[in-house]
Design a protein around this motif. Structure first.
Motif, PDB file in Angstrom:
ATOM      1  N   GLY A  71     -56.887   3.443  62.880  1.00 45.80           N
ATOM      2  CA  GLY A  71     -58.240   3.943  63.019  1.00 45.80           C
ATOM      3  C   GLY A  71     -58.726   4.569  61.719  1.00 45.80           C
ATOM      4  O   GLY A  71     -57.945   4.840  60.801  1.00 45.80           O
ATOM      5  N   ALA A  72     -60.034   4.800  61.634  1.00 43.92           N
ATOM      6  CA  ALA A  72     -60.608   5.511  60.489  1.00 43.92           C
ATOM      7  C   ALA A  72     -60.506   7.003  60.785  1.00 43.92           C
ATOM      8  O   ALA A  72     -61.441   7.608  61.298  1.00 43.92           O
ATOM      9  CB  ALA A  72     -62.053   5.080  60.268  1.00 43.92           C
ATOM     10  N   ASN A  73     -59.355   7.596  60.478  1.00 47.04           N
ATOM     11  CA  ASN A  73     -59.064   8.981  60.872  1.00 47.04           C
ATOM     12  C   ASN A  73     -58.802   9.902  59.694  1.00 47.04           C
ATOM     13  O   ASN A  73     -58.355  11.036  59.878  1.00 47.04           O
ATOM     14  CB  ASN A  73     -57.848   9.005  61.810  1.00 47.04           C
ATOM     15  CG  ASN A  73     -56.554   8.610  61.106  1.00 47.04           C
ATOM     16  OD1 ASN A  73     -56.577   8.060  60.000  1.00 47.04           O
ATOM     17  ND2 ASN A  73     -55.431   8.893  61.745  1.00 47.04           N
ATOM     18  N   GLY A  74     -59.055   9.430  58.466  1.00 45.59           N
ATOM     19  CA  GLY A  74     -58.796  10.247  57.289  1.00 45.59           C
ATOM     20  C   GLY A  74     -57.401  10.082  56.733  1.00 45.59           C
ATOM     21  O   GLY A  74     -57.073  10.687  55.701  1.00 45.59           O
ATOM     22  N   ASP A  82     -59.893   3.248  54.098  1.00 45.87           N
ATOM     23  CA  ASP A  82     -61.123   4.047  54.086  1.00 45.87           C
ATOM     24  C   ASP A  82     -61.123   5.006  52.893  1.00 45.87           C
ATOM     25  O   ASP A  82     -60.089   5.254  52.269  1.00 45.87           O
ATOM     26  CB  ASP A  82     -61.234   4.835  55.386  1.00 45.87           C
ATOM     27  CG  ASP A  82     -61.056   3.966  56.615  1.00 45.87           C
ATOM     28  OD1 ASP A  82     -61.789   2.963  56.731  1.00 45.87           O
ATOM     29  OD2 ASP A  82     -60.174   4.278  57.447  1.00 45.87           O
ATOM     30  N   ALA A  83     -62.299   5.553  52.594  1.00 45.76           N
ATOM     31  CA  ALA A  83     -62.402   6.616  51.591  1.00 45.76           C
ATOM     32  C   ALA A  83     -62.180   7.941  52.310  1.00 45.76           C
ATOM     33  O   ALA A  83     -62.960   8.316  53.188  1.00 45.76           O
ATOM     34  CB  ALA A  83     -63.767   6.589  50.923  1.00 45.76           C
ATOM     35  N   ASN A  84     -61.116   8.651  51.961  1.00 46.54           N
ATOM     36  CA  ASN A  84     -60.713   9.852  52.689  1.00 46.54           C
ATOM     37  C   ASN A  84     -60.829  11.106  51.838  1.00 46.54           C
ATOM     38  O   ASN A  84     -60.822  11.049  50.601  1.00 46.54           O
ATOM     39  CB  ASN A  84     -59.261   9.702  53.165  1.00 46.54           C
ATOM     40  CG  ASN A  84     -59.077   8.515  54.073  1.00 46.54           C
ATOM     41  OD1 ASN A  84     -59.879   8.293  54.969  1.00 46.54           O
ATOM     42  ND2 ASN A  84     -58.030   7.736  53.839  1.00 46.54           N
ATOM     43  N   ASP A  85     -60.896  12.231  52.501  1.00 44.10           N
ATOM     44  CA  ASP A  85     -60.862  13.532  51.849  1.00 44.10           C
ATOM     45  C   ASP A  85     -59.529  13.661  51.106  1.00 44.10           C
ATOM     46  O   ASP A  85     -58.458  13.474  51.689  1.00 44.10           O
ATOM     47  CB  ASP A  85     -60.997  14.631  52.901  1.00 44.10           C
ATOM     48  CG  ASP A  85     -61.201  16.002  52.290  1.00 44.10           C
ATOM     49  OD1 ASP A  85     -60.727  16.253  51.177  1.00 44.10           O
ATOM     50  OD2 ASP A  85     -61.824  16.850  52.968  1.00 44.10           O
ATOM     51  N   SER A  86     -59.591  13.973  49.820  1.00 42.47           N
ATOM     52  CA  SER A  86     -58.375  14.062  49.007  1.00 42.47           C
ATOM     53  C   SER A  86     -57.455  15.198  49.431  1.00 42.47           C
ATOM     54  O   SER A  86     -56.291  15.238  49.022  1.00 42.47           O
ATOM     55  CB  SER A  86     -58.744  14.222  47.532  1.00 42.47           C
ATOM     56  OG  SER A  86     -59.505  15.409  47.332  1.00 42.47           O
ATOM     57  N   HIS A  87     -57.949  16.102  50.255  1.00 42.68           N
ATOM     58  CA  HIS A  87     -57.132  17.219  50.721  1.00 42.68           C
ATOM     59  C   HIS A  87     -55.930  16.731  51.527  1.00 42.68           C
ATOM     60  O   HIS A  87     -54.855  17.348  51.519  1.00 42.68           O
ATOM     61  CB  HIS A  87     -57.983  18.171  51.575  1.00 42.68           C
ATOM     62  CG  HIS A  87     -57.258  19.381  52.040  1.00 42.68           C
ATOM     63  ND1 HIS A  87     -56.400  19.382  53.127  1.00 42.68           N
ATOM     64  CD2 HIS A  87     -57.255  20.660  51.563  1.00 42.68           C
ATOM     65  CE1 HIS A  87     -55.912  20.587  53.318  1.00 42.68           C
ATOM     66  NE2 HIS A  87     -56.407  21.388  52.376  1.00 42.68           N
ATOM     67  N   ARG A 145     -59.774  14.186  57.422  1.00 46.11           N
ATOM     68  CA  ARG A 145     -61.217  13.913  57.369  1.00 46.11           C
ATOM     69  C   ARG A 145     -61.471  12.619  56.603  1.00 46.11           C
ATOM     70  O   ARG A 145     -61.017  12.453  55.465  1.00 46.11           O
ATOM     71  CB  ARG A 145     -61.986  15.048  56.704  1.00 46.11           C
ATOM     72  CG  ARG A 145     -63.502  14.853  56.784  1.00 46.11           C
ATOM     73  CD  ARG A 145     -64.269  16.060  56.318  1.00 46.11           C
ATOM     74  NE  ARG A 145     -64.065  16.321  54.898  1.00 46.11           N
ATOM     75  CZ  ARG A 145     -64.905  17.027  54.127  1.00 46.11           C
ATOM     76  NH1 ARG A 145     -65.990  17.575  54.678  1.00 46.11           N
ATOM     77  NH2 ARG A 145     -64.647  17.226  52.856  1.00 46.11           N
ATOM     78  N   VAL A 146     -62.166  11.688  57.246  1.00 46.68           N
ATOM     79  CA  VAL A 146     -62.576  10.448  56.596  1.00 46.68           C
ATOM     80  C   VAL A 146     -63.970  10.646  56.020  1.00 46.68           C
ATOM     81  O   VAL A 146     -64.841  11.258  56.650  1.00 46.68           O
ATOM     82  CB  VAL A 146     -62.536   9.264  57.597  1.00 46.68           C
ATOM     83  CG1 VAL A 146     -63.444   9.504  58.793  1.00 46.68           C
ATOM     84  CG2 VAL A 146     -62.909   7.964  56.900  1.00 46.68           C
TER      85      VAL A 146
END
Length: 529
Positions: free
Chosen positions: A330-333, A338-343, A431-432
């Motif tokens: 899934g697109a879940n970060g 997907d482009a995701n939060d680098s955190h 976070r995605v």
């Protein structure tokens, strides 16, 4: 299937498409080949005699076809008229492919094709094929016309546009059965050429709004004979279509995203304008599941559940195995497609609430209210049979509970349709930022192969997709404005979608240039009854 680079559209193909088509019609070398009757054998014989640019005529009458008419020539197939030349579709379903096709074309660049003046209705076969269509367009053709045909409730979709084909479908009547048969499916599986058959090539090029590089559907009538709203027109696998100046009764022009079915990418770009949508049952005004889209100057009448064209990303609340990365699909970060939060990981823990819970509870936490809104939560314990973890985006939270989007429109069955938690299930919050092929995204790195690979990086990686916003303007439902909106955290108003005209946009020429002129009358008859 392996692709080693981006295969770009050959500009001269597109530039000469209309000129080529008209030149073929006017050619002094063209001839008419008259089929002796409507029977499959006689039409097949006439097609066999025809040469490039010829016109094959089919006389008045009715005949049952049990075989597929296969065409590899750039010709015109001309019946005597709607409900005058009638074909009864009794083509058997192929036991290997699951398809049943009445007219199958496989063309190459430089050819032009037209089929016109027919009615096709159901014959003895009453089973619905898995794939195929009454008219199936494959190969590469930029001058393809289907016109003045009545699809009279066949047990199949009317038209399938595949390969790398565009042109126009005009002045047709689609009477479709209930049960999701639909009228037209547009796919551009090998846009750009090569052997990449998933629509990846289309996603590696711009949208080309306002150009001829679409399958145009204009001046047609769609009648859904089922009891529920359905998709009269559908698209995925990199499909690009324009729907304009049509009347659609109890059906819509919709699309699939990069989620189902399987490896195929989602719809790439659509323009929907100057249509009339009429409904006699409760309906929605539409949905966009991915890619770029323009909606303008459409009129909707009837009873509507809402007046919003919803922008949605199914992978943000349900996993799809083909797009698995980091053990998540899934697109879940936490998925590299997907482009995701680098955190990376924000928090993890254990559900301390009851079984089958549609909310997450962790009594060990003391969160700030709504601090996780817009993030994604994954059940790291519960999996589908494919091994994929469930996920969904967070809509609210208290000090120790999280509410997430629950949606049962897909995924029903033994796996269940939406994420729940049992006591002791683990969870993780990421976070995605941008989901693969989401609404408002377009050109990116070329993907290829199955399982998919980013050809620029040689592995699983976000393809750096450009922003191509969705625009909506001058649409009304019973006189009230129709808008585009979304609840997804990755989709932002006035960035990914606008309720305003697209700047500097100009629609392509209407009527489509391929709709005229009529075929010449000074042709030589080389075969006849």
């Amino acid at each position: 299937m392996i692709a080693t680079g981006i295969c770009k559209t050959k500009p001269y193909y597109a530039a000469i498409a209309t000129v080529l088509f008209l030149a073929v019609l006017r050619s002094s070398d063209a001839a008419t080949v008259n089929a002796k009757s409507v029977s499959f054998a006689d039409v097949n014989t006439a097609v066999g005699l025809a040469k490039e640019g010829d016109i094959v005529t089919i006389p008045a009458g009715t005949a049952t076809w049990t075989s597929t008419l296969s065409i590899t020539k750039g010709i015109t197939l001309m019946g005597a008229g709607i409900d005058i030349t009638t074909i009864l579709d009794s083509v058997s379903i192929n036991s290997i492919t699951g398809s049943a096709i009445v007219i199958n074309t496989t063309l190459v660049p430089g050819q032009a094709f037209r089929v016109s003046g027919l009615t096709v209705k159901s014959g003895t076969r009453t089973a619905k094929p898995i794939s195929g269509a009454v008219i199936n367009a494959q190969g590469t053709c930029f001058a393809y016309r289907i016109d003045h045909i009545h699809f009279d409730q066949p047990y199949d979709k009317g038209i399938h546009i595949g390969g790398w084909t565009y042109g126009v479908i005009d002045h047709c009547v689609f009477d479709t059965r209930g049960g999701g048969f639909g009228a037209i499916l547009v796919q551009h599986t090998n846009w750009g050429g090569g052997t990449n058959n998933f629509g990846d090539g289309s996603w590696a090029e711009p949208a080309y709004f306002g150009s001829e590089k679409f399958m145009f559907i204009e001046d047609c009538t769609f009648n859904n004979h089922g009891s529920e709203q359905t998709n009269g027109i559908d698209s995925y696998a990199g499909g690009r279509y324009v729907v304009r100046h049509n009347t659609l009764n109890n059906c819509l022009s919709l699309n699939h995203g990069t989620e189902t079915p399987g490896r195929l990418r989602g719809s790439r770009a659509v323009e929907i304008y100057n249509n009339i949508f009429k409904f006699t049952t409760g309906a929605t005004v539409g949905q966009n599941r991915g890619g770029a889209a323009l909606y303008h100057d459409n009129i909707y009448t009837g009873s509507f559940n809402n007046t919003t064209i919803t922008q949605t990303v199914f992978r943000e609340w349900y996993p799809f195995h083909i797009w698995a990365a980091n053990a998540d699909s899934g697109a879940n970060g936490n998925n590299r497609w997907d482009a995701n939060d680098s955190h990376g990981l924000y928090v993890s823990g254990t559900h301390t609430g009851g079984n089958g819970a549609a909310t997450l509870t962790d009594k060990t936490k003391n969160w700030t209210p709504n601090q996780w809104v817009g993030y994604s939560v994954t059940n790291t314990t519960k999996k589908l049979s494919t091994g994929d973890h469930y996920n969904s985006y967070i809509t609210a939270n208290t000090a120790n509970t999280i509410t997430f989007h629950v949606d049962s429109t897909i995924g029903a069955g033994s796996n269940g349709a939406a994420m729940t938690f049992n006591t002791g299930d683990g969870y993780a919050i990421y976070r995605v930022i941008i989901a693969l092929d989401q609404p408002g995204r377009g050109k990116g790195d070329l993907l290829a192969n199955n399982p998919p690979v980013n050809m620029k990086t040689g592995g699983v990686a976000w393809p750096n997709q450009a922003l191509e916003p969705v625009y909506c303007w001058n649409n009304t439902a019973n006189g009230h404005p129709v808008t585009v909106s979304s609840t997804h955290p990755t989709l932002r108003a006035n960035r990914d979608f606008y309720n305003a005209p697209m700047p500097n946009y100009k629609p392509y020429t209407y009527p489509h240039p391929l709709t005229g002129p009529a075929p010449p009358t000074n042709l030589t008859v080389v075969s006849g009854p």
